[in-house]
Design an enzyme around this catalytic site. Structure first.
Site, PDB file in Angstrom:
ATOM      1  N   PHE A 107       0.852  -1.184   0.000  1.00 10.02           N
ATOM      2  CA  PHE A 107       0.000   0.000   0.000  1.00 10.02           C
ATOM      3  C   PHE A 107       0.888   1.234   0.000  1.00 10.02           C
ATOM      4  O   PHE A 107       1.692   1.432   0.915  1.00 10.02           O
ATOM      5  CB  PHE A 107      -0.882  -0.026   1.252  1.00 10.02           C
ATOM      6  CG  PHE A 107      -1.858   1.112   1.346  1.00 10.02           C
ATOM      7  CD1 PHE A 107      -3.007   1.133   0.561  1.00 10.02           C
ATOM      8  CD2 PHE A 107      -1.638   2.164   2.222  1.00 10.02           C
ATOM      9  CE1 PHE A 107      -3.915   2.178   0.638  1.00 10.02           C
ATOM     10  CE2 PHE A 107      -2.547   3.218   2.318  1.00 10.02           C
ATOM     11  CZ  PHE A 107      -3.686   3.219   1.524  1.00 10.02           C
ATOM     12  N   THR A 164       2.593   7.186   1.571  1.00 14.81           N
ATOM     13  CA  THR A 164       3.574   8.153   2.073  1.00 14.81           C
ATOM     14  C   THR A 164       4.545   8.635   0.982  1.00 14.81           C
ATOM     15  O   THR A 164       4.974   7.851   0.124  1.00 14.81           O
ATOM     16  CB  THR A 164       4.385   7.501   3.213  1.00 14.81           C
ATOM     17  OG1 THR A 164       3.473   7.028   4.190  1.00 14.81           O
ATOM     18  CG2 THR A 164       5.346   8.490   3.845  1.00 14.81           C
ATOM     19  N   ALA A 216       5.119  14.104   2.305  1.00 14.25           N
ATOM     20  CA  ALA A 216       3.759  13.848   2.779  1.00 14.25           C
ATOM     21  C   ALA A 216       3.737  12.618   3.678  1.00 14.25           C
ATOM     22  O   ALA A 216       3.629  11.489   3.215  1.00 14.25           O
ATOM     23  CB  ALA A 216       2.813  13.650   1.592  1.00 14.25           C
ATOM     24  N   GLY A 217       3.901  12.816   4.976  1.00 10.90           N
ATOM     25  CA  GLY A 217       3.856  11.732   5.955  1.00 10.90           C
ATOM     26  C   GLY A 217       2.540  11.815   6.695  1.00 10.90           C
ATOM     27  O   GLY A 217       1.497  11.405   6.174  1.00 10.90           O
ATOM     28  N   SER A 218       2.581  12.397   7.888  1.00 10.03           N
ATOM     29  CA  SER A 218       1.341  12.579   8.642  1.00 10.03           C
ATOM     30  C   SER A 218       0.360  13.446   7.850  1.00 10.03           C
ATOM     31  O   SER A 218      -0.848  13.263   7.915  1.00 10.03           O
ATOM     32  CB  SER A 218       1.639  13.247   9.984  1.00 10.03           C
ATOM     33  OG  SER A 218       2.493  12.426  10.743  1.00 10.03           O
ATOM     34  N   PHE A 235       9.185   4.772   1.828  1.00 12.35           N
ATOM     35  CA  PHE A 235       8.966   3.879   2.989  1.00 12.35           C
ATOM     36  C   PHE A 235       7.832   2.884   2.760  1.00 12.35           C
ATOM     37  O   PHE A 235       6.997   2.695   3.644  1.00 12.35           O
ATOM     38  CB  PHE A 235       8.624   4.695   4.249  1.00 12.35           C
ATOM     39  CG  PHE A 235       9.660   5.673   4.682  1.00 12.35           C
ATOM     40  CD1 PHE A 235      10.976   5.576   4.262  1.00 12.35           C
ATOM     41  CD2 PHE A 235       9.321   6.704   5.552  1.00 12.35           C
ATOM     42  CE1 PHE A 235      11.938   6.489   4.682  1.00 12.35           C
ATOM     43  CE2 PHE A 235      10.269   7.615   5.980  1.00 12.35           C
ATOM     44  CZ  PHE A 235      11.574   7.509   5.543  1.00 12.35           C
ATOM     45  N   GLN A 244      15.386  -4.947  30.281  1.00 16.26           N
ATOM     46  CA  GLN A 244      15.767  -4.628  31.657  1.00 16.26           C
ATOM     47  C   GLN A 244      15.873  -5.899  32.510  1.00 16.26           C
ATOM     48  O   GLN A 244      16.817  -6.066  33.281  1.00 16.26           O
ATOM     49  CB  GLN A 244      14.733  -3.666  32.263  1.00 16.26           C
ATOM     50  CG  GLN A 244      15.202  -2.980  33.531  1.00 16.26           C
ATOM     51  CD  GLN A 244      16.336  -1.982  33.257  1.00 16.26           C
ATOM     52  OE1 GLN A 244      16.508  -1.522  32.137  1.00 16.26           O
ATOM     53  NE2 GLN A 244      17.111  -1.680  34.285  1.00 16.26           N
ATOM     54  N   GLU A 260       1.248   3.644   9.879  1.00 15.53           N
ATOM     55  CA  GLU A 260      -0.224   3.600   9.862  1.00 15.53           C
ATOM     56  C   GLU A 260      -0.835   4.673  10.758  1.00 15.53           C
ATOM     57  O   GLU A 260      -1.810   4.444  11.464  1.00 15.53           O
ATOM     58  CB  GLU A 260      -0.738   2.196  10.216  1.00 15.53           C
ATOM     59  CG  GLU A 260      -0.242   1.179   9.194  1.00 15.53           C
ATOM     60  CD  GLU A 260      -1.171   0.001   8.967  1.00 15.53           C
ATOM     61  OE1 GLU A 260      -2.341   0.065   9.367  1.00 15.53           O
ATOM     62  OE2 GLU A 260      -0.709  -0.976   8.370  1.00 15.53           O
TER      63      GLU A 260
HETATM   64  C1  LIG Z   1       9.440   0.946   8.326  1.00 14.87           C
HETATM   65  C2  LIG Z   1       8.355   1.795   7.757  1.00 14.87           C
HETATM   66  C3  LIG Z   1       7.380   1.230   6.983  1.00 14.87           C
HETATM   67  C4  LIG Z   1       6.381   2.015   6.419  1.00 14.87           C
HETATM   68  N1  LIG Z   1       5.460   1.422   5.588  1.00 14.87           N
HETATM   69  C5  LIG Z   1       4.592   2.239   4.905  1.00 14.87           C
HETATM   70  C6  LIG Z   1       3.725   1.689   3.913  1.00 14.87           C
HETATM   71  O1  LIG Z   1       3.708   0.483   3.680  1.00 14.87           O
HETATM   72  N2  LIG Z   1       2.936   2.533   3.221  1.00 14.87           N
HETATM   73  C7  LIG Z   1       2.923   3.863   3.454  1.00 14.87           C
HETATM   74  O2  LIG Z   1       2.190   4.577   2.783  1.00 14.87           O
HETATM   75  N3  LIG Z   1       3.718   4.417   4.401  1.00 14.87           N
HETATM   76  C8  LIG Z   1       4.555   3.625   5.127  1.00 14.87           C
HETATM   77  N4  LIG Z   1       5.396   4.184   6.068  1.00 14.87           N
HETATM   78  C9  LIG Z   1       5.325   5.610   6.318  1.00 14.87           C
HETATM   79  C10 LIG Z   1       4.711   5.948   7.662  1.00 14.87           C
HETATM   80  O3  LIG Z   1       3.341   5.688   7.658  1.00 14.87           O
HETATM   81  C11 LIG Z   1       5.057   7.403   7.992  1.00 14.87           C
HETATM   82  O4  LIG Z   1       6.423   7.416   8.286  1.00 14.87           O
HETATM   83  C12 LIG Z   1       4.255   7.964   9.118  1.00 14.87           C
HETATM   84  O5  LIG Z   1       2.930   8.168   8.712  1.00 14.87           O
HETATM   85  C13 LIG Z   1       4.822   9.262   9.665  1.00 14.87           C
HETATM   86  O6  LIG Z   1       5.131  10.163   8.649  1.00 14.87           O
HETATM   87  P1  LIG Z   1       6.553  10.877   8.629  1.00 14.87           P
HETATM   88  O7  LIG Z   1       7.567   9.811   8.714  1.00 14.87           O
HETATM   89  O8  LIG Z   1       6.604  11.769   7.461  1.00 14.87           O
HETATM   90  O9  LIG Z   1       6.622  11.698   9.942  1.00 14.87           O
HETATM   91  P2  LIG Z   1       6.096  13.190  10.172  1.00 14.87           P
HETATM   92  O10 LIG Z   1       4.701  13.298   9.689  1.00 14.87           O
HETATM   93  O11 LIG Z   1       7.088  14.153   9.639  1.00 14.87           O
HETATM   94  O12 LIG Z   1       6.077  13.251  11.742  1.00 14.87           O
HETATM   95  C14 LIG Z   1       7.213  13.640  12.539  1.00 14.87           C
HETATM   96  C15 LIG Z   1       6.755  13.800  13.968  1.00 14.87           C
HETATM   97  O13 LIG Z   1       5.777  14.822  14.067  1.00 14.87           O
HETATM   98  C16 LIG Z   1       4.603  14.366  14.656  1.00 14.87           C
HETATM   99  N5  LIG Z   1       3.439  14.987  14.033  1.00 14.87           N
HETATM  100  C17 LIG Z   1       3.239  15.258  12.727  1.00 14.87           C
HETATM  101  N6  LIG Z   1       2.046  15.816  12.535  1.00 14.87           N
HETATM  102  C18 LIG Z   1       1.477  15.897  13.734  1.00 14.87           C
HETATM  103  C19 LIG Z   1       0.223  16.376  14.191  1.00 14.87           C
HETATM  104  N7  LIG Z   1      -0.695  16.891  13.361  1.00 14.87           N
HETATM  105  N8  LIG Z   1      -0.044  16.286  15.519  1.00 14.87           N
HETATM  106  C20 LIG Z   1       0.873  15.765  16.383  1.00 14.87           C
HETATM  107  N9  LIG Z   1       2.057  15.305  15.996  1.00 14.87           N
HETATM  108  C21 LIG Z   1       2.340  15.357  14.685  1.00 14.87           C
HETATM  109  C22 LIG Z   1       4.607  12.863  14.389  1.00 14.87           C
HETATM  110  O14 LIG Z   1       3.823  12.154  15.333  1.00 14.87           O
HETATM  111  C23 LIG Z   1       6.075  12.541  14.520  1.00 14.87           C
HETATM  112  O15 LIG Z   1       6.385  12.376  15.858  1.00 14.87           O
HETATM  113  C24 LIG Z   1       6.356   3.394   6.674  1.00 14.87           C
HETATM  114  C25 LIG Z   1       7.326   3.970   7.486  1.00 14.87           C
HETATM  115  C26 LIG Z   1       8.331   3.192   8.013  1.00 14.87           C
HETATM  116  C27 LIG Z   1       9.378   3.865   8.841  1.00 14.87           C
END
Ligand SMILES: Cc1cc2nc3c(=O)[nH]c(=O)nc-3n(C[C@H](O)[C@H](O)[C@H](O)COP(=O)(O)OP(=O)(O)OC[C@H]3O[C@@H](n4cnc5c(N)ncnc54)[C@H](O)[C@@H]3O)c2cc1C
Lengths: 259, 385
Positions: free
Chosen positions: B122, B125, B129-131, B155, B336, B363
């Site tokens: 799926f 990301t 564009a993460g969160s 990712f 621990q 997720e």
């Molecule tokens: C091993 C691995 C496997 C993955 N597999 C998939 C996959 O199969 N498909 C897919 O689509 N994606 C996948 N991902 C992506 C994953 O879903 C994202 O990494 C995740 O959604 C976070 O996005 P980001 O890494 O950009 O972090 P960011 O969005 O940059 O977040 C950084 C920090 O800010 C905090 N933050 C951001 N926005 C807010 C908010 N509005 N309120 C409070 N806190 C916030 C977050 O909690 C985090 O602590 C995977 C990631 C990894 C590491």
């Protein structure tokens, strides 16, 4: 390709006890498993079916609870199972067992390959495969480690010998026994397990397979177990002394003593 | 605790445990060390029909639903979270088809997925564009009977190994979150390639890769749902999938707790096994309580999904956040209990601790999901006023 696999239920390995009076294994109250060597036979049968279609039928001669082993075989990919069970079979040695199995296989009639494990864990004789082929009057190869080719009425296999392999061709139907090097048995499947819980397992009696009473069970068994032991194997080494001529003389003497 | 499993569910649990113990346990350290994708185990899982659990019967599945999937996932994860993630992600990649696929798409793909010969993934990301998924840049433009995809995904679990990818891309940049759509993209479609495979802290048996689309042509028939439904497909898919992330964490923590209990009984200091120390006992007791609470929540959420409920965003989020936070804590405590050797690669618990972390991130990060849960609470309250 119709494949028959002969399996035996044996006691789970961890807790083997030998009855001091009869010199045979105590089986009561010990959970049964499919003889581990037979698992390779079953797996190979299932793989052959996957290669060239057909049907895998598993048979076992044993007490009513041997049905468990047959159900397990279904969960591991067998299509059908038949239990060969009759009070008259009790106490059968390998000869009588082979007789009973050969009668059952004759009743199945439509078979191309019969596969057995190389030996059982409890009996350890490795005799049933060869005896079976004698009674059915069809070719036999022991210690098969690979089925290289199989089609219609022809099969080419590799068999393990002490220092390497032999390649053997044979006509079908035939009996083979397999070694554990031949495959890695699969785990049960969900659909197989579901089927194994509900499938009908027919029970064939002495009468059903037309077995003669005096050839099965204790009366049909020439074997008497006197003692179970590992044969002693001794290895001694000796280093000759003196010059080369003297050493050769000594060696010749030694050899003469032995021969 | 008795969770009243049906005969069928017990069978699934036993079988998954057998695979875990006989096929995963002996190689998990090696897979972790070499960062190697577990194809042989995937084949075992396929042969055992576990990929069929979640697929409806008319498509050669067993129609058992999410709860059964969670049970299998948990058992696999008890031995290795990385291997179990490969399995759970196959379900994640399949959910869009189950929820929004046309009958033709289901006929075409589900039987293959059920057989387990091909894996799915799926892709949502992106680097920017993460969160905030709405910041996504990958586009899909209609051209005759095809969409043309451009952009890249980052990712992506099972990336490079899977054959079928649900990809979210922007079809109408003027419409914001209503401008995205979901597509089924097959490995090998021209213009679809893989970027680098990531090197990770944990779940190293799982593959995480970049997906690159350069004028990649995808037949129009591979649009999932309607144009503009992309984010709805995403939200609904993740709602269904989150209890499975909870199950990954429950299994992982179960493995850690068992290891900790066994070690505590074995390790002697001051003339007694350390299990005689109240400090250790209380730690084990807390681990066990929190684990069981998480399991109960995950099971309840999964059963809510299976019940046919319409909206379970909150339940899924709660199960995911609670179970993944629990697993982080339980695996840390397991290290621990082990003391110094717990920190060493020769023992299994440091890997479990490394594996646990990711579950709090993907997720939906646990922060973002707390936002989601709080929002639901506040909305309900506001509606009542
Ligand atoms: C091993 C691995 C496997 C993955 N597999 C998939 C996959 O199969 N498909 C897919 O689509 N994606 C996948 N991902 C992506 C994953 O879903 C994202 O990494 C995740 O959604 C976070 O996005 P980001 O890494 O950009 O972090 P960011 O969005 O940059 O977040 C950084 C920090 O800010 C905090 N933050 C951001 N926005 C807010 C908010 N509005 N309120 C409070 N806190 C916030 C977050 O909690 C985090 O602590 C995977 C990631 C990894 C590491």
């Amino acid at each position: 390709m119709n494949i028959v696999v002969c399996i035996k239920q044996v006691p789970g390995t961890t807790e083997i006890k030998i009855d001091p009076d009869t010199n045979t294994l105590v089986r009561e109250g010990i959970p049964g498993v499919i003889n581990p060597f037979d698992c390779y036979a079953l797996e190979e049968a299932v793989r052959l079916r996957e290669r060239c279609d057909g049907k895998v039928t598993v048979i076992s001669m044993g007490p009513p609870q041997a049905e468990e082993a047959l159900r397990e075989a279904i969960s591991l990919g067998a299509d059908e199972a038949i239990l060969i069970s009759d009070r008259a079979f009790a106490g059968s040695d390998t000869w009588a067992t082979s007789y009973v199995l050969s009668r059952a296989i004759a009743k199945i009639a439509d078979y191309d390959v019969i596969i057995c494990g190389r030996q059982t864990l409890d009996g350890d004789t490795g005799q049933v495969g060869p005896e079976l082929s004698e009674m059915l009057r069809i070719p036999f190869v022991a210690y098969v480690s690979k089925v290289e080719e199989i089609k219609d009425d022809y099969m080419r296999v590799q068999r393990m010998v002490e220092e390497g392999y032999e390649t053997i061709e044979m006509s079908l139907p035939a009996v083979i026994t397999v070694v554990k090097e031949i495959n890695i048995p699969r785990l049960p499947s969900l659909r197989g397990s579901m089927k194994s819980k509900t499938v009908e397992i027919p029970v064939w009696s002495a009468e059903d397979i037309g077995a003669e009473a005096n050839k099965a069970g204790i009366t049909g068994s020439p074997t008497r177990v006197v003692k179970i032991f590992f044969p002693k194997r001794e290895q001694k080494s000796e280093i000759m002394q003196g010059n080369l001529e003297e050493q050769i003389d000594q060696l010749m003497k030694k050899l003469e003593e032995i021969v | 605790m008795d969770y009243f499993l049906t005969e069928q569910q017990k069978l699934i649990k036993d079988l998954a445990r057998k695979i875990a113990e006989e096929r995963i346990l002996p190689v998990r350290a090696e897979l972790d060390e070499k960062e190697e994708f577990p194809w042989a185990i995937v084949k075992d899982i396929a042969d055992s029909d576990l990929f069929r659990i979640f697929i409806p019967e008319q498509y050669e599945g067993l129609g058992e639903g999410l709860f059964a999937l969670c049970i299998a996932t948990e058992e696999l994860s008890r031995a290795c979270c990385g291997v179990a993630l490969t399995y759970a992600t196959d379900a994640l990649g399949t959910i869009p088809i189950l929820l929004y696929g046309t009958d033709e798409q289901k006929q075409k793909y589900l039987p293959i997925i059920a057989a387990g010969t091909k894996l799915t993934a799926f892709g949502l990301t992106e680097s920017g564009a993460g969160s905030d998924a709405s910041a996504m840049k990958t586009t899909a433009t209609l051209d005759g009977d095809d969409y043309i995809l451009n952009g890249s995904k980052q990712f992506i679990t099972n990336g490079g190994e899977a054959e079928l990818y649900t990809i979210i891309a922007i079809t109408d940049p003027t419409r914001g979150t209503r401008g995205a759509s979901a597509f089924l993209v097959e490995k090998g479609m021209p213009g679809f390639t893989f970027g680098k495979k990531e090197q990770k802290m944990g779940i190293r048996a799982s593959a995480t890769s970049e997906l690159v689309f350069h004028n990649c042509r995808v037949p129009r028939d591979n649009l999932v749902g309607r144009e503009g439904l992309g984010f709805i497909v995403t939200m609904k898919t993740l709602d269904v999938s989150r209890p499975a992330v909870g199950a990954l964490s429950v299994g992982l923590a179960q493995g850690a707790l068992e290891a900790a209990v066994a070690y505590a009984r074995e390790r002697k200091q001051f003339g007694h096994p350390i299990s005689a120390l109240q400090a250790i006992q209380h730690m084990l007791a807390n681990m066990a309580m929190e684990l069981e609470a998480a399991r109960a929540l995950v099971y309840a959420a999964a059963r809510t999904v299976d019940s046919g409920a319409k909206d379970f965003t909150e339940e899924g989020a709660m199960a995911k956040v609670f179970a993944t936070d629990m697993a982080m804590k339980v695996t840390t405590d397991a290290v621990q209990v082990f003391g110094g050797v717990g920190y060493m690669r020769d023992y299994p618990v440091e890997k479990m601790m490394r594996d646990a972390k990711i579950n709090q991130i993907y997720e939906g990060t646990n922060q973002v999901l707390r936002n989601v849960i709080a929002l639901q609470l506040l909305k309900r309250k506001a509606l009542r006023e």
